[in-house]
Design an enzyme around this catalytic site. Sequence first.
Site, PDB file in Angstrom:
ATOM      1  N   GLU A 271     -18.823  70.421   9.044  1.00  0.00           N
ATOM      2  CA  GLU A 271     -19.089  71.733   9.635  1.00  0.00           C
ATOM      3  C   GLU A 271     -19.367  71.693  11.131  1.00  0.00           C
ATOM      4  O   GLU A 271     -20.279  72.362  11.625  1.00  0.00           O
ATOM      5  CB  GLU A 271     -20.281  72.368   8.902  1.00  0.00           C
ATOM      6  CG  GLU A 271     -21.628  71.641   9.074  1.00  0.00           C
ATOM      7  CD  GLU A 271     -21.901  70.506   8.105  1.00  0.00           C
ATOM      8  OE1 GLU A 271     -23.057  70.062   8.025  1.00  0.00           O
ATOM      9  OE2 GLU A 271     -20.967  70.048   7.418  1.00  0.00           O
ATOM     10  N   HIS A 295     -17.388  76.699   2.057  1.00  0.00           N
ATOM     11  CA  HIS A 295     -18.570  75.841   2.226  1.00  0.00           C
ATOM     12  C   HIS A 295     -18.829  75.577   3.710  1.00  0.00           C
ATOM     13  O   HIS A 295     -19.958  75.744   4.195  1.00  0.00           O
ATOM     14  CB  HIS A 295     -18.350  74.524   1.472  1.00  0.00           C
ATOM     15  CG  HIS A 295     -19.537  73.612   1.496  1.00  0.00           C
ATOM     16  ND1 HIS A 295     -20.541  73.679   0.559  1.00  0.00           N
ATOM     17  CD2 HIS A 295     -19.898  72.639   2.365  1.00  0.00           C
ATOM     18  CE1 HIS A 295     -21.467  72.762   0.852  1.00  0.00           C
ATOM     19  NE2 HIS A 295     -21.095  72.124   1.940  1.00  0.00           N
ATOM     20  N   GLU A 296     -17.776  75.179   4.435  1.00  0.00           N
ATOM     21  CA  GLU A 296     -17.968  74.844   5.857  1.00  0.00           C
ATOM     22  C   GLU A 296     -18.312  76.089   6.680  1.00  0.00           C
ATOM     23  O   GLU A 296     -19.129  76.027   7.602  1.00  0.00           O
ATOM     24  CB  GLU A 296     -16.731  74.142   6.424  1.00  0.00           C
ATOM     25  CG  GLU A 296     -16.312  72.871   5.675  1.00  0.00           C
ATOM     26  CD  GLU A 296     -17.424  71.874   5.408  1.00  0.00           C
ATOM     27  OE1 GLU A 296     -18.438  71.867   6.134  1.00  0.00           O
ATOM     28  OE2 GLU A 296     -17.284  71.091   4.453  1.00  0.00           O
ATOM     29  N   HIS A 299     -21.956  76.820   6.346  1.00  0.00           N
ATOM     30  CA  HIS A 299     -22.809  75.940   7.160  1.00  0.00           C
ATOM     31  C   HIS A 299     -23.098  76.524   8.539  1.00  0.00           C
ATOM     32  O   HIS A 299     -24.059  76.116   9.187  1.00  0.00           O
ATOM     33  CB  HIS A 299     -22.142  74.576   7.336  1.00  0.00           C
ATOM     34  CG  HIS A 299     -22.566  73.561   6.329  1.00  0.00           C
ATOM     35  ND1 HIS A 299     -23.885  73.268   6.064  1.00  0.00           N
ATOM     36  CD2 HIS A 299     -21.836  72.747   5.523  1.00  0.00           C
ATOM     37  CE1 HIS A 299     -23.955  72.306   5.147  1.00  0.00           C
ATOM     38  NE2 HIS A 299     -22.720  71.980   4.799  1.00  0.00           N
ATOM     39  N   GLU A 318     -27.660  71.664   2.300  1.00  0.00           N
ATOM     40  CA  GLU A 318     -26.551  71.687   1.341  1.00  0.00           C
ATOM     41  C   GLU A 318     -26.770  72.622   0.149  1.00  0.00           C
ATOM     42  O   GLU A 318     -25.834  73.286  -0.290  1.00  0.00           O
ATOM     43  CB  GLU A 318     -26.243  70.265   0.854  1.00  0.00           C
ATOM     44  CG  GLU A 318     -25.749  69.348   1.976  1.00  0.00           C
ATOM     45  CD  GLU A 318     -24.479  69.849   2.672  1.00  0.00           C
ATOM     46  OE1 GLU A 318     -23.817  70.775   2.164  1.00  0.00           O
ATOM     47  OE2 GLU A 318     -24.143  69.296   3.738  1.00  0.00           O
ATOM     48  N   ASP A 375     -26.671  57.371   4.643  1.00  0.00           N
ATOM     49  CA  ASP A 375     -25.324  57.259   4.056  1.00  0.00           C
ATOM     50  C   ASP A 375     -25.381  56.736   2.617  1.00  0.00           C
ATOM     51  O   ASP A 375     -24.592  57.140   1.767  1.00  0.00           O
ATOM     52  CB  ASP A 375     -24.429  56.326   4.892  1.00  0.00           C
ATOM     53  CG  ASP A 375     -23.927  56.998   6.170  1.00  0.00           C
ATOM     54  OD1 ASP A 375     -24.001  58.238   6.261  1.00  0.00           O
ATOM     55  OD2 ASP A 375     -23.472  56.274   7.069  1.00  0.00           O
ATOM     56  N   TYR A 383     -26.680  68.905  -2.943  1.00  0.00           N
ATOM     57  CA  TYR A 383     -25.820  70.081  -3.103  1.00  0.00           C
ATOM     58  C   TYR A 383     -26.128  70.804  -4.409  1.00  0.00           C
ATOM     59  O   TYR A 383     -26.450  71.998  -4.424  1.00  0.00           O
ATOM     60  CB  TYR A 383     -24.339  69.662  -3.129  1.00  0.00           C
ATOM     61  CG  TYR A 383     -23.812  69.010  -1.886  1.00  0.00           C
ATOM     62  CD1 TYR A 383     -22.926  69.679  -1.057  1.00  0.00           C
ATOM     63  CD2 TYR A 383     -24.154  67.695  -1.539  1.00  0.00           C
ATOM     64  CE1 TYR A 383     -22.399  69.078   0.087  1.00  0.00           C
ATOM     65  CE2 TYR A 383     -23.647  67.090  -0.406  1.00  0.00           C
ATOM     66  CZ  TYR A 383     -22.772  67.789   0.407  1.00  0.00           C
ATOM     67  OH  TYR A 383     -22.270  67.193   1.538  1.00  0.00           O
TER      68      TYR A 383
END
Length: 617
Positions: A271, A295-296, A299, A318, A375, A383
């Site tokens: 995003e 979704h993006e 954001h 998320e 990460d 999410y």
Amino acid sequence: MASGSDPGSFSSFSKCVTKHLNLSYHVDFERRVLKAKVALTVEVLEDHFSSLTLDTRDLKISAVTANGQEATFAMGTKHSFKGTPLEITLPFSLSRGQHVIVEVSYETAPTASALQWLTAEQTAGKTHPYLFSQCQANHCRSMVPCQDTPSVKHTYYAQVSVPKELVAVMSAVRDGQEPDPQDSSRIIYRFRQPVPMPSYLIAIVVGALESREIGPRSRVWSEREYVDKAAFEFSETETMLKTAEELAGPYVWGQYDILVLPPSFPYGGMENPCLTFATPTLLAGDRSLSNVIAHEISHSWTGNLVTNKTWEHFWLNEGHTVYLERMIGRSMESEQYRQFKAMGGWKDLQDSVNTFGAKNPLTNLVPNLHEVDPDDAFSSVPYEKGFALLYHLEELMGGPEVFMGFVKSYIQLFAYNSVTTEEWKNYLFTYFKDKVDILNKVDWNAWMHTPGMPPVKPQYDTTLADACIALCKKWVMATEQDLGGFTESDVKTLSSHQLIEFLSLLLQEEPLPLSHVMKMQEAYNLNSIMNSEIRFRWLRLCVRSKWEDAVALALKMATEQGRMKFTRPLFREVYNFEKYREEAVRTFQTHRAAMHPVTSGLTGKDLKVDPSQSTSL
């Protein structure tokens, strides 16, 4: 946690905060480095201020000045994933409320974790090299010395010098271009980002890019080979933006462009403000495309405008974004569609919990990331556990319209700021002050700080899923004698979303006998489907049932694109097929050098490959 600390950052943001970055990049494809200068405008938060710490990773620092005067600097001890603190001592002392401009001259490393340098062969056009960045979660420090924490927000300006046959774009508004006065074979592109944003949203792409207009405030960018297809696929963008604005309030970022990256991009989308990054796996006539873009777009409010203060509160980004994305789906499709997508999300959550283990603290909604690389913690938990909590609260508080009122109000209150779970929860109790007794009955500890699946499973409307559930049951119960009863007509009326759901349900069952998947291919011809969401699940199913013919197809899909959602599980499935374990490792070793650094690092961990082992192309 003290307000001035982030377990993922060395920077001293309780003492000072960055307000603006002025970046100057010279992109060197030969050496695969950025030669750079950054001027950070820093606001001082305490008296007698004379030193500060910035985050860096693998940067070669050549000079530091403060308000034009030379400043002394030293590199601290290198940390395994946080990088190296850059300790700067100013030649003067400042008081609270004053500003200082700290300028750092430096060069990135060819191995910078934020950057992927592609050879011409790795691009669609095969003629020019390509560069793209991916800074989330804490990789920005490998391309800019900065306060690399989502709790600090700043504006930025940038100028980027590139070979004149290439085009540069960034997560900002384009601000013109001019020939490079130092080198007539190069061109300088300028960018400005007037909305304060965290460092992880700084993004750059350089390549043989073209663009097409797809709306009054949107263009799509990609290599020429993809651009017209992308313009067609993303034609609903403006409708989605307007729908999101009706739900969440005005879009503050000006431009909303989409950039389609080469196949090695590790995520479905990213995003970056003004310029969403998207995987080319969406261009296979894939209805999941609209979910990724919804979704993006979402954001732009939850994540970019209101941001998690540290990565431990990633679910605030998320969970709310998935909630908003599905509300867009509800407006553009139907409530039943939203319910159907929510059911699919619950299965993805179950999948993540199974992969991590139900007792693994990284499946907490709010994990402790002290000495944990963000990460490594990445999964569908923030999410989908986040969405499940918000959906549960929606049911308790009075339905989607009522709860969306809270989400919109939360966005307005915390816009341009970074927040913690505690602040979110306090506001929830304030907004619904007449329903505090109901909120007090929620088992907050089980939702937030307990591993595994959530304490409550929402009862979703199964209307669109019923056909998928029935067909799944039919396959699971079928004996060898029943296989003749399956025909193409079973799936004729199913949408691509329903076919994905059917395969997802089968993946939750014990592996089917080999005879069953062979019959499924004969009846439904799933091998011929190019929709990546369907193909990915189908190939996992085949490998799980030990169909040897599927191994090569699974490894091909795992390596011809680099989206981690597909690549990692496909490699894991082949690795778990004992007979082909070495084949999985060998294929990974062969392709590793062409993979994105984050993808190769995490896939290597999945396959238990020592990162120091040599690789070959």
